[in-house]
Each structure stands twice: as structure tokens, then as C-alpha cells.
Design an enzyme around this catalytic site. Structure first.
Site, mmCIF file in Angstrom:
data_model
loop_
_atom_site.group_PDB
_atom_site.id
_atom_site.type_symbol
_atom_site.label_atom_id
_atom_site.label_comp_id
_atom_site.label_asym_id
_atom_site.label_seq_id
_atom_site.Cartn_x
_atom_site.Cartn_y
_atom_site.Cartn_z
ATOM 1 N N GLY A 46 5.420 10.301 0.443
ATOM 2 C CA GLY A 46 6.551 9.422 0.132
ATOM 3 C C GLY A 46 7.449 9.070 1.307
ATOM 4 O O GLY A 46 8.582 8.616 1.109
ATOM 5 N N ASN A 48 7.163 6.584 3.343
ATOM 6 C CA ASN A 48 7.413 5.131 3.338
ATOM 7 C C ASN A 48 8.429 4.757 2.265
ATOM 8 O O ASN A 48 9.276 3.893 2.479
ATOM 9 C CB ASN A 48 6.104 4.364 3.121
ATOM 10 C CG ASN A 48 5.320 4.232 4.403
ATOM 11 O OD1 ASN A 48 5.708 3.495 5.291
ATOM 12 N ND2 ASN A 48 4.229 4.979 4.511
ATOM 13 N N ARG A 99 -8.463 3.324 -15.933
ATOM 14 C CA ARG A 99 -7.536 2.691 -14.967
ATOM 15 C C ARG A 99 -6.681 1.616 -15.634
ATOM 16 O O ARG A 99 -5.522 1.435 -15.301
ATOM 17 C CB ARG A 99 -8.328 2.025 -13.836
ATOM 18 C CG ARG A 99 -9.084 2.978 -12.955
ATOM 19 C CD ARG A 99 -9.722 2.246 -11.760
ATOM 20 N NE ARG A 99 -10.731 3.077 -11.111
ATOM 21 C CZ ARG A 99 -10.457 4.070 -10.278
ATOM 22 N NH1 ARG A 99 -9.226 4.367 -9.980
ATOM 23 N NH2 ARG A 99 -11.433 4.775 -9.729
ATOM 24 N N ILE A 126 -7.187 3.189 -7.221
ATOM 25 C CA ILE A 126 -7.573 1.778 -7.235
ATOM 26 C C ILE A 126 -6.849 1.107 -8.395
ATOM 27 O O ILE A 126 -6.788 1.666 -9.502
ATOM 28 C CB ILE A 126 -9.101 1.652 -7.398
ATOM 29 C CG1 ILE A 126 -9.784 2.162 -6.117
ATOM 30 C CG2 ILE A 126 -9.509 0.218 -7.693
ATOM 31 C CD1 ILE A 126 -11.289 2.255 -6.212
ATOM 32 N N ASN A 141 0.708 -3.789 -0.434
ATOM 33 C CA ASN A 141 0.123 -2.496 -0.078
ATOM 34 C C ASN A 141 0.271 -2.279 1.413
ATOM 35 O O ASN A 141 0.196 -3.233 2.192
ATOM 36 C CB ASN A 141 -1.366 -2.470 -0.458
ATOM 37 C CG ASN A 141 -2.021 -1.129 -0.138
ATOM 38 O OD1 ASN A 141 -1.490 -0.076 -0.501
ATOM 39 N ND2 ASN A 141 -3.146 -1.142 0.548
ATOM 40 N N HIS A 143 -1.293 -0.109 4.700
ATOM 41 C CA HIS A 143 -2.546 0.559 5.066
ATOM 42 C C HIS A 143 -2.498 0.902 6.568
ATOM 43 O O HIS A 143 -2.107 0.067 7.383
ATOM 44 C CB HIS A 143 -3.729 -0.379 4.767
ATOM 45 C CG HIS A 143 -5.052 0.271 5.020
ATOM 46 N ND1 HIS A 143 -5.600 1.200 4.160
ATOM 47 C CD2 HIS A 143 -5.922 0.141 6.041
ATOM 48 C CE1 HIS A 143 -6.761 1.599 4.645
ATOM 49 N NE2 HIS A 143 -6.977 0.973 5.784
ATOM 50 N N SER A 170 -0.875 -2.286 8.594
ATOM 51 C CA SER A 170 -0.800 -3.630 8.007
ATOM 52 C C SER A 170 -0.138 -3.550 6.647
ATOM 53 O O SER A 170 -0.332 -2.582 5.912
ATOM 54 C CB SER A 170 -2.214 -4.195 7.772
ATOM 55 O OG SER A 170 -3.021 -4.094 8.920
ATOM 56 N N VAL A 178 -10.476 -3.659 -2.478
ATOM 57 C CA VAL A 178 -9.597 -2.644 -1.873
ATOM 58 C C VAL A 178 -9.229 -3.012 -0.438
ATOM 59 O O VAL A 178 -10.087 -3.402 0.358
ATOM 60 C CB VAL A 178 -10.288 -1.259 -1.904
ATOM 61 C CG1 VAL A 178 -9.463 -0.226 -1.149
ATOM 62 C CG2 VAL A 178 -10.492 -0.817 -3.340
ATOM 63 N N ASP A 179 -7.941 -2.882 -0.111
ATOM 64 C CA ASP A 179 -7.407 -3.151 1.231
ATOM 65 C C ASP A 179 -7.758 -4.561 1.727
ATOM 66 O O ASP A 179 -8.058 -4.765 2.913
ATOM 67 C CB ASP A 179 -7.872 -2.084 2.243
ATOM 68 C CG ASP A 179 -7.379 -0.698 1.853
ATOM 69 O OD1 ASP A 179 -6.269 -0.602 1.310
ATOM 70 O OD2 ASP A 179 -8.105 0.276 2.079
ATOM 71 N N GLU A 208 4.854 2.168 10.418
ATOM 72 C CA GLU A 208 4.850 1.797 8.988
ATOM 73 C C GLU A 208 6.272 1.733 8.448
ATOM 74 O O GLU A 208 6.610 0.844 7.671
ATOM 75 C CB GLU A 208 4.044 2.818 8.171
ATOM 76 C CG GLU A 208 2.559 2.734 8.410
ATOM 77 C CD GLU A 208 1.768 3.593 7.427
ATOM 78 O OE1 GLU A 208 0.641 3.225 7.128
ATOM 79 O OE2 GLU A 208 2.281 4.637 6.970
HETATM 80 C C1 GRF Z 1 0.510 5.686 4.636
HETATM 81 O O1 GRF Z 1 -0.134 5.959 5.838
HETATM 82 C C2 GRF Z 1 -0.002 4.403 4.034
HETATM 83 O O2 GRF Z 1 -0.410 3.483 4.987
HETATM 84 C C3 GRF Z 1 -1.186 4.866 3.230
HETATM 85 O O3 GRF Z 1 -0.789 6.108 2.700
HETATM 86 C C4 GRF Z 1 0.156 6.702 3.570
HETATM 87 C C5 GRF Z 1 1.350 7.119 2.759
HETATM 88 O O4 GRF Z 1 2.257 7.884 3.494
HETATM 89 N N1 GRF Z 1 -1.543 3.885 2.236
HETATM 90 P P1 GRF Z 1 3.631 8.345 2.821
HETATM 91 O O5 GRF Z 1 3.274 8.993 1.486
HETATM 92 O O6 GRF Z 1 4.488 7.146 2.636
HETATM 93 O O7 GRF Z 1 4.234 9.346 3.766
#
Ligand code: GRF
Length: 226
Positions: A46, A48, A99, A126, A141, A143, A170, A178-179, A208
Site C-alpha cells: 500500500g 502507492n 472473479r 485479474i 493501473n 506497473h 508506467s 493484463v498490463d 511510482e
Molecule cells: C507496485 O510496484 C505496483 O507497480 C505494482 O504493485 C506494487 C505495489 O506496491 N502493481 P505498493 O503496495 O503500493 O507498495
């Protein structure tokens, strides 16, 4: 030349080990009236999510982070939400038959919180067209690679294995594949000869945390101009 001392020109950015190139790179983020209402989905750490909340608290991102949804009841993201005072809803995927049912519950939750955009910030499931079509061009999303390279799991490991000199992260609109989906913003991160999985992951995550608020602001402008 030692890559860690190289300056990237002409767009700017920084010198030293944390250098990166973020593109597009507006000089300031737009304001929204009223502020954007954003929902976040996370499965693990978490960081981000927390970066987004802090960007909103500091008004760098003109948004209200309305709710966090997690699928793992004991994940660190849930603890962060509690500390930060953000409502957190647990939708444990193990409680759903498939899902689609999980995604229906996600749509109901985000509708209840009246969000206009949703960010998958480390959501390790997914998603189906049920969620994607409920938020057309409004589901984002993040990545940890320069897409379209290194889709899927362990993008950092894939980049190290491939021996690339530059990797990054990105943010893109979500499509069923996916992605994949339209790229909104990317940050390049040099891969140093001394890099381990941990050191490269750490530098990519730093970027990020800068990139996600920027991506939401860019997407938010298009939502409000529709
Ligand atoms: C990040 O590297 C993101 O790009 C990927 O999962 C990771 C999540 O990190 N999809 P966090 O949980 O936000 O620390």
C-alpha cells in the site's frame, strides 16, 4: 561515464542515483472543482496508496481519496488506511465464487462512495469487464516496468534478467488484457550495474509515488472535459 552521475537532457530531471525521466511532465498539476473523487484498490503493502493520500493532503493532487478496497484482510495497506483515516473496505476474494462476483462487489462499493475514477495500486487480481466497463477510461493501473515491456508478474526480475539498461514504471488505462491499455505517464529509471532486485525495486517505487498523482491529474482532466 558512470550511469549514476549522468544527467538526462533535455527534459530535465535529476542527477544522481535517483535520476529519472518522467514523461509527460507538466509544470504544475491542474486544479479541479470540486476535487476529484478517487477510489483505490490494493492487495499488499500500500505504499502507492499512501503516496496518493499524502499528495492529496498536501494539495499537490486536487483529489479526495474516498476509499480503499483490499482483498487481503491483513495487508499493510489496510493498516495504512486506518492510520491515515481513510475508509477501508475488505472484499476478500476467497469469499466470492468467481472473479465476476468480486468485481460486482467492487463496483457496488465504489458506487456507494461515489468515486469518479479508480486506481489499481498493487491489486494482485485479474479484473473482468464488469469492473472495466463500469469505469470506462476511469480505471487506472500502475506497473513497475516501461510497458509494453515486462508485463505480468515480477516485472523488476524480468528487467534484470533481460539485462536492460533502463527500466521504470508506467500508469495506464485498464483493458481486459493484463498490463495493457493506453499509457498515461511513464518514468524511466536507470538500471545500475550494482543493482539487486531490492535496490532497483526501491528506486522504481520512488518514481511510482511521483507518477501516480500525476497520472490521476492527467486522467482527471479528460474526465472533467468530457
Ligand atoms: C507496485 O510496484 C505496483 O507497480 C505494482 O504493485 C506494487 C505495489 O506496491 N502493481 P505498493 O503496495 O503500493 O507498495
Amino acid at each position: 561515464m558512470n550511469p549514476s552521475t549522468k544527467t538526462i537532457q533535455p527534459t530535465g530531471v535529476l542527477e544522481g542515483e535517483n535520476s529519472s525521466l518522467v514523461w509527460p511532465q507538466p509544470s504544475s498539476l491542474p486544479r479541479f472543482s470540486p476535487p476529484l473523487r478517487i477510489g483505490v484498490m490494493a492487495s499488499g503493502n500500500g505504499s502507492n496508496f499512501e503516496a496518493l493520500v499524502k499528495a492529496a493532503q498536501k494539495s499537490e493532487l486536487d483529489a479526495h481519496i474516498s476509499t480503499l478496497v483490499v482483498n487481503n484482510p491483513n495487508c499493510e495497506a489496510r493498516h495504512r488506511a486506518k492510520r491515515l483515516g481513510i475508509p477501508c473496505v475488505v472484499l476478500d476474494h476467497r469469499d466470492f465464487d468467481n472473479r465476476e462476483e468480486l468485481d460486482q462487489a467492487l463496483v457496488r462499493t465504489f458506487s456507494k462512495f461515489d468515486v469518479e475514477g479508480v486506481v489499481m495500486a498493487g491489486w494482485m487480481r485479474i479484473v473482468t469487464t464488469i469492473l472495466i466497463e463500469a469505469f470506462p477510461r476511469r480505471l487506472l493501473n500502475i506497473h513497475p516496468s516501461l510497458l509494453p515491456s515486462f508485463r505480468g508478474l515480477d516485472a523488476v526480475g524480468q528487467a534484470l534478467k533481460a539485462g536492460v539498461q533502463v527500466s521504470g514504471c508506467s500508469v495506464h488505462l485498464v483493458e481486459p488484457q493484463v498490463d495493457a491499455g493506453q499509457l498515461l505517464v511513464q518514468a524511466a529509471v536507470p538500471v545500475l550495474s550494482s543493482d539487486t532486485h531490492q535496490s532497483l525495486s526501491k528506486r522504481i517505487q520512488c518514481q511510482e509515488h511521483r507518477l501516480l498523482p500525476l497520472a490521476i491529474a492527467i486522467a482527471g482532466e479528460s474526465w472533467r472535459n468530457v
